[in-house]
Every structure is written in C-alpha cells, then in structure tokens.
Write a protein that holds these residues in place. Structure first.
Motif, PDB file in Angstrom:
ATOM      1  N   PRO A   1      -4.943 -63.286  61.220  1.00  0.00           N
ATOM      2  CA  PRO A   1      -6.015 -62.281  61.208  1.00  0.00           C
ATOM      3  C   PRO A   1      -5.439 -60.871  61.100  1.00  0.00           C
ATOM      4  O   PRO A   1      -4.328 -60.616  61.536  1.00  0.00           O
ATOM      5  CB  PRO A   1      -6.717 -62.499  62.551  1.00  0.00           C
ATOM      6  CG  PRO A   1      -5.715 -63.177  63.408  1.00  0.00           C
ATOM      7  CD  PRO A   1      -4.812 -63.952  62.505  1.00  0.00           C
ATOM      8  N   GLY A   2      -6.207 -60.025  60.511  1.00  0.00           N
ATOM      9  CA  GLY A   2      -5.751 -58.643  60.368  1.00  0.00           C
ATOM     10  C   GLY A   2      -5.710 -58.251  58.914  1.00  0.00           C
ATOM     11  O   GLY A   2      -6.624 -58.530  58.158  1.00  0.00           O
ATOM     12  N   THR A   3      -4.611 -57.684  58.503  1.00  0.00           N
ATOM     13  CA  THR A   3      -4.507 -57.117  57.159  1.00  0.00           C
ATOM     14  C   THR A   3      -3.632 -57.980  56.259  1.00  0.00           C
ATOM     15  O   THR A   3      -2.598 -57.563  55.775  1.00  0.00           O
ATOM     16  CB  THR A   3      -3.937 -55.684  57.227  1.00  0.00           C
ATOM     17  OG1 THR A   3      -2.672 -55.741  57.885  1.00  0.00           O
ATOM     18  CG2 THR A   3      -4.869 -54.758  57.963  1.00  0.00           C
ATOM     19  N   LEU A   4      -4.050 -59.185  56.031  1.00  0.00           N
ATOM     20  CA  LEU A   4      -3.352 -60.090  55.128  1.00  0.00           C
ATOM     21  C   LEU A   4      -3.851 -59.836  53.715  1.00  0.00           C
ATOM     22  O   LEU A   4      -5.057 -59.780  53.478  1.00  0.00           O
ATOM     23  CB  LEU A   4      -3.660 -61.527  55.554  1.00  0.00           C
ATOM     24  CG  LEU A   4      -2.799 -62.634  54.996  1.00  0.00           C
ATOM     25  CD1 LEU A   4      -1.365 -62.490  55.500  1.00  0.00           C
ATOM     26  CD2 LEU A   4      -3.354 -63.980  55.427  1.00  0.00           C
ATOM     27  N   ASN A   5      -2.923 -59.674  52.760  1.00  0.00           N
ATOM     28  CA  ASN A   5      -3.361 -59.477  51.381  1.00  0.00           C
ATOM     29  C   ASN A   5      -3.181 -60.760  50.570  1.00  0.00           C
ATOM     30  O   ASN A   5      -2.600 -61.732  51.034  1.00  0.00           O
ATOM     31  CB  ASN A   5      -2.642 -58.280  50.737  1.00  0.00           C
ATOM     32  CG  ASN A   5      -1.149 -58.504  50.575  1.00  0.00           C
ATOM     33  OD1 ASN A   5      -0.697 -59.577  50.199  1.00  0.00           O
ATOM     34  ND2 ASN A   5      -0.371 -57.466  50.865  1.00  0.00           N
ATOM     35  N   GLN A   6      -3.670 -60.763  49.355  1.00  0.00           N
ATOM     36  CA  GLN A   6      -3.656 -61.958  48.525  1.00  0.00           C
ATOM     37  C   GLN A   6      -2.242 -62.435  48.223  1.00  0.00           C
ATOM     38  O   GLN A   6      -1.982 -63.639  48.195  1.00  0.00           O
ATOM     39  CB  GLN A   6      -4.437 -61.704  47.235  1.00  0.00           C
ATOM     40  CG  GLN A   6      -5.912 -61.517  47.489  1.00  0.00           C
ATOM     41  CD  GLN A   6      -6.691 -61.180  46.234  1.00  0.00           C
ATOM     42  OE1 GLN A   6      -6.177 -61.207  45.139  1.00  0.00           O
ATOM     43  NE2 GLN A   6      -7.971 -60.874  46.405  1.00  0.00           N
TER      44      GLN A   6
END
Length: 151
Positions: free
Chosen positions: A54-59
């Motif tokens: 969770p949080g700011t995971l990008n593709q």
C-alpha cells in the motif's frame, strides 16, 4: 516423469520440470480465479501486489515484482480501474508516474481470492512434504539470484 522421454542430464531435467510446474501452476491458478472471482490469474496477481504494497506503488514497480512487462501490467490496471477495483492517481514523487491503490471492492476481491487459494492449496499441498517444499523454494531462490546476477 511418467511417460516422458529420458533427458540428457540433471540440468535438462530441472529445466523441463520447472517449466512444467510453472505451466501447471499458471493453468490451475487461471481456472481457480476465473471460477471463484471471474478474473484472470494475471489480474489477481496485479491486485495482490498492489494490496501487499500500500502507498505509492507505480506500474513499473508492480511489473518488476511480477516479472511482467509494464505494458501487461498497464492493461491489467486499466481493466481493474474499469471494474472499480483500482484507483490511479498522479504520484506524489513524480509527475511522470502514476500511483495505484485498491478500492474497497478491490481489497474485498483480493481477500476472497486469498481464501479461495488457501482452500485450493490445502487440497494440493498435503501431497508435498513441507521440508521438500522449503528445499525447492530455497534452491530455486538461489538459482534465481545466480542467474539474475549472470546477465
């Protein structure tokens, strides 16, 4: 290796068995998640990675964790957004990236998928000795590290 031709050495046998097990796991996972959730194995794996980070995971980070291309992950995320399972927002760290996170419906789907997988695993894994499974994981992890460093 019933009804299989003899292979020339242990490495060839390992290669064959690894590919066969991976294919069987993929086919069984695909059938399970289609039946239980109406989604593909790839879709479930993408949602699971997003759920686990969770949080700011990008593709690109999702793609890297799954060993998939960014394009494959992007298509899966687009499908998940359309189904109301994932939200995509501009990343707080970079205007050129998007951060992804599950919606409550996406979280619920992952929980149901995890439960279905646990039920399925209980039926299959009693046939595999737990020590053998741990050994296989340890050996494959070492080989993965060695082959990844070889590039």
């Amino acid at each position: 290796m019933d009804n299989q031709p003899p292979l020339p050495d242990d490495l060839a046998t390992l290669w064959y068995l690894t590919r066969r097990v991976a294919g069987l796991m993929d086919r069984n996972g695909e059938a399970l998640f289609q039946k239980e959730l109406g989604i593909s194995l790839a879709q479930f794996l993408v949602l699971s990675v997003i759920d686990a980070h969770p949080g700011t995971l990008n593709q690109q980070q999702v793609a890297d964790r799954l060993g998939l291309t960014k394009g494959t992950v992007s298509r899966q995320i687009d499908h998940a957004v359309s189904a109301g399972l994932v939200e995509v927002r501009p990343s707080p760290h970079s205007r050129r990236e998007n951060a992804v996170r599950l919606t409550p419906a996406g979280t619920d789907l992952v929980r149901r998928g995890d439960a279905a997988f646990d039920r399925e695993r209980e039926g299959v894994l009693p046939l595999v000795d737990p020590d053998d499974l741990r050994t296989a994981v340890r050996v494959l992890a070492r080989m993965n590290d060695a082959l990844g460093a070889y590039r």
